[in-house]
Design a protein around this motif. Sequence first.
Motif: not given
Length: 108
Positions: A39, A44, A89-90, A92-93, A96-97
């Motif tokens: 992050m 993170a 959070y994971a 969403w990450f 986005a990736l």
Amino acid sequence: MLQIAYRARDITEAHIVAGLLEANGIEAFVGGHYLQGAMGEIGAAGFSNVHVADEDLYQARQLVIEYEASGGSIASRVADEDNDRPDRYARWFLLALVIVGLVLIQIY
């Protein structure tokens, strides 16, 4: 096999809880060291977990509950069977990736 006994806010909190468990005779392992850097420079959240052996899971969770009740942290993040899934959070990450990857594929 290892089970998640605690989902920490950050790597520091995970090591504090792991130290508490080890001080009480439970071997604990902190996971998520390498995910912290994914992050960038900001801390993170939600990637650090404290793992214990199956036979120590109940006792570890009891110690974490006592730790939190004494003011160790504001909200309970004790992992249970009903809530033992990836942190939001994971997700969403990773989303986005994937989007960035698709955009890069379209460009090239």
